[in-house]
Design an enzyme around this catalytic site. Structure first.
Site, PDB file in Angstrom:
ATOM      1  N   SER A 173      18.770 -12.622  15.232  1.00  0.00           N
ATOM      2  CA  SER A 173      18.678 -13.753  14.344  1.00  0.00           C
ATOM      3  C   SER A 173      18.986 -14.892  14.801  1.00  0.00           C
ATOM      4  CB  SER A 173      19.513 -13.299  13.090  1.00  0.00           C
ATOM      5  OG  SER A 173      19.333 -13.907  12.345  1.00  0.00           O
ATOM      6  N   ASP A 271       9.966  -9.431   7.446  1.00  0.00           N
ATOM      7  CA  ASP A 271      11.123 -10.530   7.651  1.00  0.00           C
ATOM      8  C   ASP A 271      10.341 -11.848   7.571  1.00  0.00           C
ATOM      9  OD1 ASP A 271      13.160 -12.195   8.837  1.00  0.00           O
ATOM     10  OD2 ASP A 271      13.218 -11.140  10.581  1.00  0.00           O
TER      11      ASP A 271
END
Length: 327
Positions: A173, A271
């Protein structure tokens, strides 16, 4: 660190990053999530990995080290070295949190690698680019272990067990964003001892921008990912199209400058960051970058799915994939 609770009901919210934090016009920051930290361990009962906390650059930059100790206790066996950057949107999490401590234990054991998990300072108390600078400082510290008379306090685990011919960096991330920017920087600024980065992995990397990619609409571009960036790096030139967050802008450095010879990009089907992760790989292939790139998209999963649920088959498979990439 300014975390004073707001007492004046008339002051306004500047940045609402609920459910994590709010920042007010007077500079106070109200945090709602408390990270559950765990101590290091001389031997994790599940993985057999030892961990310890060290100071890289007092007092700003710290790290937690992970060493798989079976068969290493009395040997000088050299292991691959991974410098790892945790996720959390630059605003939460830590190498000391349960999520990332558990994750690094599993990865160190599976990859049989020495891991340096970096504690960079968080925004908005410390705005970007501080997290990038802390992360670069940590990598320089690790590489400096190859220099005999380096002006650093060397760590015994790194000196004894680090194989600097197998240096990797990676992150998840926000940490994937950091890893990307660090590998680009290493192509411009050589590391101490001319140490080279062999490979890098980016898991669910945090990239964003003002233009839709793939199936994105303009409406969902102003959501949480956008709000976070505008909070953590308000003076960034170009705003959400700053090259640090959007590697596809015209003024972004070419991905051909990535200073590693192997790259693994791991994404999750559901995602919101995945379309840009795919574009990243497609763009890299067109630059003439002279390296080996692998793209993996895990079906049916969402952002960093393996962190809260590490015991699912897909989470275990991802750990094995990362481990094989490193080892």
């Amino acid at each position: 660190m300014n975390t004073t609770m707001p007492s004046n009901t008339t002051k306004e919210v500047v940045h609402d990053l609920s459910p994590y934090l709010m920042e007010y016009t007077d500079g106070t920051i109200e945090r709602f999530v408390v990270t559950h930290n765990v101590p290091p361990s001389p031997e994790d009962p599940t993985t057999g990995v030892a961990s310890k906390d060290i100071m890289v650059s007092s007092p700003e930059v710290k790290a937690r080290l992970f060493l798989p100790i079976p068969k290493l206790t009395d040997s000088n066996q050299k292991l691959p070295v991974l410098v790892y950057y945790h996720g959390g949107g630059f605003i939460v999490e830590s190498p000391y949190s349960l999520l990332f401590h558990r994750y690094m234990n599993s990865l160190a054991a599976e990859a049989k690698a020495l891991i340096i998990s970096v504690e960079y300072r968080l925004a908005p108390e410390y705005l970007l680019p501080i997290a990038y600078e802390d992360s670069w400082t940590a990598l320089q510290w690790v590489a400096s272990h190859v220099i005999a008379n380096a002006s650093i306090e060397k760590d015994e685990w790194v000196t004894k067990h680090g194989d600097f011919g197998k240096l990797y960096i990676g992150g998840d991330s926000a940490g994937g964003n950091v890893a990307h920017n660090i590998v680009l920087r290493a192509g411009v600024e050589p590391l101490p001892g001319d140490v080279k980065i062999l490979g890098s992995f980016l898991s669910c990397p945090y990239f964003w921008g003002s233009k839709p990619v793939g199936s994105q609409s303009k409406e969902n571009l102003k959501g949480f990912a956008y709000k976070v960036w505008m909070c953590i790096y308000p003076p960034a030139s170009g705003g959400i199209d700053n090259p640090m967050i959007n590697p596809f802008t015209e003024d972004a450095p070419s991905l051909s400058g990535l200073a590693c010879s192997r790259l693994l990009v791991c994404l999750a089907e559901k995602d919101a960051f995945t379309p840009r992760g795919i574009l990243y790989v497609e763009t890299l292939k067109k630059t003439g970058w002279n390296g080996e790139v692998q793209l993996v998209v895990v079906d049916g999963e969402d952002h960093c799915f393996y962190l809260p649920n590490p015991n699912t088959e897909k989470a275990k498979d991802l750990i094995k994939l990362l481990a094989s990439f490193i080892s």
